[in-house]
Design a protein around this motif. Structure first.
Motif, PDB file in Angstrom:
ATOM      1  N   UNK A  29       0.832  -1.207   0.000  1.00  0.00           N
ATOM      2  CA  UNK A  29       0.000   0.000   0.000  1.00  0.00           C
ATOM      3  C   UNK A  29       0.865   1.254   0.000  1.00  0.00           C
ATOM      4  N   UNK A  30       1.957   1.251   0.752  1.00  0.00           N
ATOM      5  CA  UNK A  30       2.834   2.423   0.789  1.00  0.00           C
ATOM      6  C   UNK A  30       3.510   2.619  -0.566  1.00  0.00           C
ATOM      7  N   UNK A  31       3.918   1.534  -1.198  1.00  0.00           N
ATOM      8  CA  UNK A  31       4.476   1.587  -2.548  1.00  0.00           C
ATOM      9  C   UNK A  31       3.449   2.173  -3.516  1.00  0.00           C
ATOM     10  N   UNK A  32       2.228   1.682  -3.444  1.00  0.00           N
ATOM     11  CA  UNK A  32       1.165   2.158  -4.328  1.00  0.00           C
ATOM     12  C   UNK A  32       0.894   3.641  -4.108  1.00  0.00           C
ATOM     13  N   UNK A  33       0.803   4.037  -2.846  1.00  0.00           N
ATOM     14  CA  UNK A  33       0.423   5.414  -2.534  1.00  0.00           C
ATOM     15  C   UNK A  33       1.540   6.402  -2.851  1.00  0.00           C
ATOM     16  N   UNK A  34       2.781   6.032  -2.593  1.00  0.00           N
ATOM     17  CA  UNK A  34       3.897   6.921  -2.919  1.00  0.00           C
ATOM     18  C   UNK A  34       3.956   7.168  -4.417  1.00  0.00           C
ATOM     19  N   UNK A  35       3.800   6.120  -5.207  1.00  0.00           N
ATOM     20  CA  UNK A  35       3.847   6.265  -6.664  1.00  0.00           C
ATOM     21  C   UNK A  35       2.605   6.968  -7.207  1.00  0.00           C
ATOM     22  N   UNK A  36       1.454   6.715  -6.601  1.00  0.00           N
ATOM     23  CA  UNK A  36       0.231   7.401  -7.009  1.00  0.00           C
ATOM     24  C   UNK A  36       0.332   8.894  -6.737  1.00  0.00           C
ATOM     25  N   UNK A  37       0.810   9.263  -5.555  1.00  0.00           N
ATOM     26  CA  UNK A  37       0.934  10.688  -5.214  1.00  0.00           C
ATOM     27  C   UNK A  37       1.911  11.385  -6.151  1.00  0.00           C
ATOM     28  N   UNK A  38       2.997  10.705  -6.496  1.00  0.00           N
ATOM     29  CA  UNK A  38       3.990  11.267  -7.414  1.00  0.00           C
ATOM     30  C   UNK A  38       3.366  11.482  -8.793  1.00  0.00           C
ATOM     31  N   UNK A  39       2.577  10.513  -9.256  1.00  0.00           N
ATOM     32  CA  UNK A  39       1.927  10.632 -10.562  1.00  0.00           C
ATOM     33  C   UNK A  39       0.948  11.791 -10.584  1.00  0.00           C
ATOM     34  N   UNK A  40       0.129  11.907  -9.548  1.00  0.00           N
ATOM     35  CA  UNK A  40      -0.846  13.001  -9.486  1.00  0.00           C
ATOM     36  C   UNK A  40      -0.154  14.358  -9.502  1.00  0.00           C
ATOM     37  N   UNK A  41       0.967  14.470  -8.772  1.00  0.00           N
ATOM     38  CA  UNK A  41       1.705  15.737  -8.743  1.00  0.00           C
ATOM     39  C   UNK A  41       2.289  16.049 -10.115  1.00  0.00           C
ATOM     40  N   UNK A  42       2.776  15.025 -10.813  1.00  0.00           N
ATOM     41  CA  UNK A  42       3.319  15.238 -12.148  1.00  0.00           C
ATOM     42  C   UNK A  42       2.233  15.644 -13.149  1.00  0.00           C
ATOM     43  N   UNK A  43       0.990  15.337 -12.824  1.00  0.00           N
ATOM     44  CA  UNK A  43      -0.138  15.749 -13.657  1.00  0.00           C
ATOM     45  C   UNK A  43      -0.632  17.153 -13.313  1.00  0.00           C
ATOM     46  N   UNK A  44       0.077  17.819 -12.397  1.00  0.00           N
ATOM     47  CA  UNK A  44      -0.268  19.188 -12.043  1.00  0.00           C
ATOM     48  C   UNK A  44      -1.204  19.336 -10.861  1.00  0.00           C
ATOM     49  N   UNK A  45      -1.490  18.235 -10.164  1.00  0.00           N
ATOM     50  CA  UNK A  45      -2.357  18.292  -9.001  1.00  0.00           C
ATOM     51  C   UNK A  45      -1.547  18.646  -7.754  1.00  0.00           C
ATOM     52  N   UNK A  46      -2.210  19.317  -6.823  1.00  0.00           N
ATOM     53  CA  UNK A  46      -1.570  19.628  -5.544  1.00  0.00           C
ATOM     54  C   UNK A  46      -1.925  18.507  -4.570  1.00  0.00           C
ATOM     55  N   UNK A  47      -0.907  17.781  -4.115  1.00  0.00           N
ATOM     56  CA  UNK A  47      -1.119  16.537  -3.381  1.00  0.00           C
ATOM     57  C   UNK A  47      -0.439  16.584  -2.016  1.00  0.00           C
ATOM     58  N   UNK A  48      -1.181  16.166  -0.998  1.00  0.00           N
ATOM     59  CA  UNK A  48      -0.607  15.988   0.340  1.00  0.00           C
ATOM     60  C   UNK A  48      -0.692  14.518   0.698  1.00  0.00           C
ATOM     61  N   UNK A  49       0.446  13.932   1.014  1.00  0.00           N
ATOM     62  CA  UNK A  49       0.538  12.527   1.400  1.00  0.00           C
ATOM     63  C   UNK A  49       0.808  12.461   2.895  1.00  0.00           C
ATOM     64  N   UNK A  50      -0.064  11.775   3.639  1.00  0.00           N
ATOM     65  CA  UNK A  50       0.111  11.652   5.088  1.00  0.00           C
ATOM     66  C   UNK A  50       0.287  10.180   5.436  1.00  0.00           C
ATOM     67  N   UNK A  51       1.453   9.829   5.937  1.00  0.00           N
ATOM     68  CA  UNK A  51       1.714   8.469   6.371  1.00  0.00           C
ATOM     69  C   UNK A  51       1.165   8.241   7.764  1.00  0.00           C
ATOM     70  N   UNK A  52       0.298   7.241   7.908  1.00  0.00           N
ATOM     71  CA  UNK A  52      -0.330   6.944   9.200  1.00  0.00           C
ATOM     72  C   UNK A  52       0.024   5.539   9.678  1.00  0.00           C
ATOM     73  N   UNK A  53       1.120   5.015   9.171  1.00  0.00           N
ATOM     74  CA  UNK A  53       1.620   3.687   9.526  1.00  0.00           C
ATOM     75  C   UNK A  53       2.897   3.894  10.341  1.00  0.00           C
ATOM     76  N   UNK A  54       2.969   3.336  11.566  1.00  0.00           N
ATOM     77  CA  UNK A  54       4.161   3.563  12.401  1.00  0.00           C
ATOM     78  C   UNK A  54       5.488   3.219  11.731  1.00  0.00           C
ATOM     79  N   UNK A  55       5.471   2.372  10.681  1.00  0.00           N
ATOM     80  CA  UNK A  55       6.723   2.019  10.005  1.00  0.00           C
ATOM     81  C   UNK A  55       7.242   3.159   9.129  1.00  0.00           C
ATOM     82  N   UNK A  56       6.396   4.147   8.830  1.00  0.00           N
ATOM     83  CA  UNK A  56       6.781   5.313   8.010  1.00  0.00           C
ATOM     84  C   UNK A  56       7.265   4.917   6.615  1.00  0.00           C
ATOM     85  N   UNK A  57       6.690   3.872   6.051  1.00  0.00           N
ATOM     86  CA  UNK A  57       7.129   3.383   4.742  1.00  0.00           C
ATOM     87  C   UNK A  57       6.870   4.370   3.612  1.00  0.00           C
ATOM     88  N   UNK A  58       5.733   5.058   3.663  1.00  0.00           N
ATOM     89  CA  UNK A  58       5.316   5.870   2.517  1.00  0.00           C
ATOM     90  C   UNK A  58       6.275   7.002   2.238  1.00  0.00           C
TER      91      UNK A  58
END
Length: 314
Positions: A29-58
């Motif tokens: 999920x962290x892999x998916x979300x990190x890459x998804x957020x990066x893609x959305x930002x590259x498309x010109x969207x303003x994106x905030x990613x908040x990691x809520x997993x104690x491992x801090x993977x995202x």
């Protein structure tokens, strides 16, 4: 399952789409979300990613392995120094993606769910409700069932949920639990729905596809079990960049996430979930054999008469 234009407009009715992603630890999920957020930002969207997993993977993946200071540890340090937490203390940027980590306690040193609640309380003090983002993406551990990790669903903090699973029983068990939670809180008046499922590490066996169809949610993307993806993810590399062979996949995922309406899933029973898999894979032929007191004590047990006094009815 196709999405109508009317459904898409309804899903995007709010200016900011707040989306929580859930999945079993280690499912991607962290892999998916990190890459998804990066893609959305590259498309010109303003994106905030908040990691809520104690491992801090995202955020670690987003920042190439660099760990950013978490909100919880920064809050504790600032409080001891008599200082206020500022945005610059906890929010960092990369290529248009804004990101922060809530953090969590070390093993045995506190409740991770309570840490999540405290983190969001601090975000509200920092003006969370007034921030101007197109997307706020929340990364939540799905196989922890305490209230803090269910916050986005139970308190309507997001409009929709994305679940990540694969063709294995344990990950689909977690996904099914999340669907069940959404179902439960909708009956109590909640508004959160499941936008769909991302199938990660797909080996082509089809159990996750069948699961999605049975609970009534669309498949937003299918990410194959691929050695290049595994190696790049393990070395904290984003794989969805414009020059990557995987860019089209994540571009399509971004479009599907944007337009997918919040669906009302119907969670499966345990037997129905097991029924997705071949019997030899999940041990359905096993018979439950009741244990006896002799089994527990390791010897023959003499039954002693009861000393209970029983009175006849008057």
């Amino acid at each position: 399952m196709t999405l109508s234009s009317q459904d898409a407009q309804a899903a995007s009715a709010k200016e900011t789409q707040i989306i929580a992603i859930y999945g079993k630890g280690g499912i991607g999920k962290s892999f998916t979300l990190a890459n998804l957020s990066y893609t959305l930002a590259q498309q010109g969207k303003k994106v905030l990613l908040i990691g809520c997993d104690p491992k801090s993977d995202t955020t670690s993946l987003l920042f190439g392995g660099r760990a950013c200071p978490t909100i919880i540890e920064t809050s504790a340090r600032k409080k001891l120094a008599g200082e206020e937490v500022t945005i610059s203390d906890v929010c960092f940027k990369r290529d248009g993606v804004f990101a922060m980590e809530l953090g969590g306690p070390e093993v045995g040193r506190g409740c991770g769910g309570r840490g999540i609640i405290h983190g969001f309380e601090l975000l509200e003090k920092l003006g969370f409700n007034e921030w101007g983002f197109d997307y706020v993406l929340l990364d939540f551990l799905g196989d922890v069932v305490c209230g803090g990790f269910g916050l986005p669903i139970s308190r309507d903090m997001c409009q929709k949920v994305i679940v990540v699973g694969s063709n294995d029983l344990q990950s689909l068990y977690v996904v099914n639990n999340v669907c069940s939670a959404v179902e439960y809180f909708r009956k109590l008046g909640g508004n959160v729905g499941v936008a769909g499922m991302v199938i990660n590490k797909d080996d082509g066996t089809g159990e996750a596809q069948t699961f999605a169809a049975q609970v009534g949610i669309p498949v937003l993307a299918t990410i194959p079990a691929n050695e290049e993806i595994r190696r790049k993810s393990a070395s904290y590399q984003i794989v969805s960049g414009a020059d990557s062979a995987w860019a089209p996949l994540f571009n399509q995922l971004a479009e599907n996430v944007t337009t997918a309406p919040p669906m009302h899933p119907t969670a499966l029973s345990q037997d129905a979930l097991l029924g997705l898999f071949a019997g030899d894979a999940v041990g359905r032929d096993v018979v439950l054999e009741p244990a006896t007191l002799e089994d527990m004590c390791g010897q023959t047990v003499t039954k002693k008469p009861s000393l209970e006094v029983i009175y006849d009815d008057a």
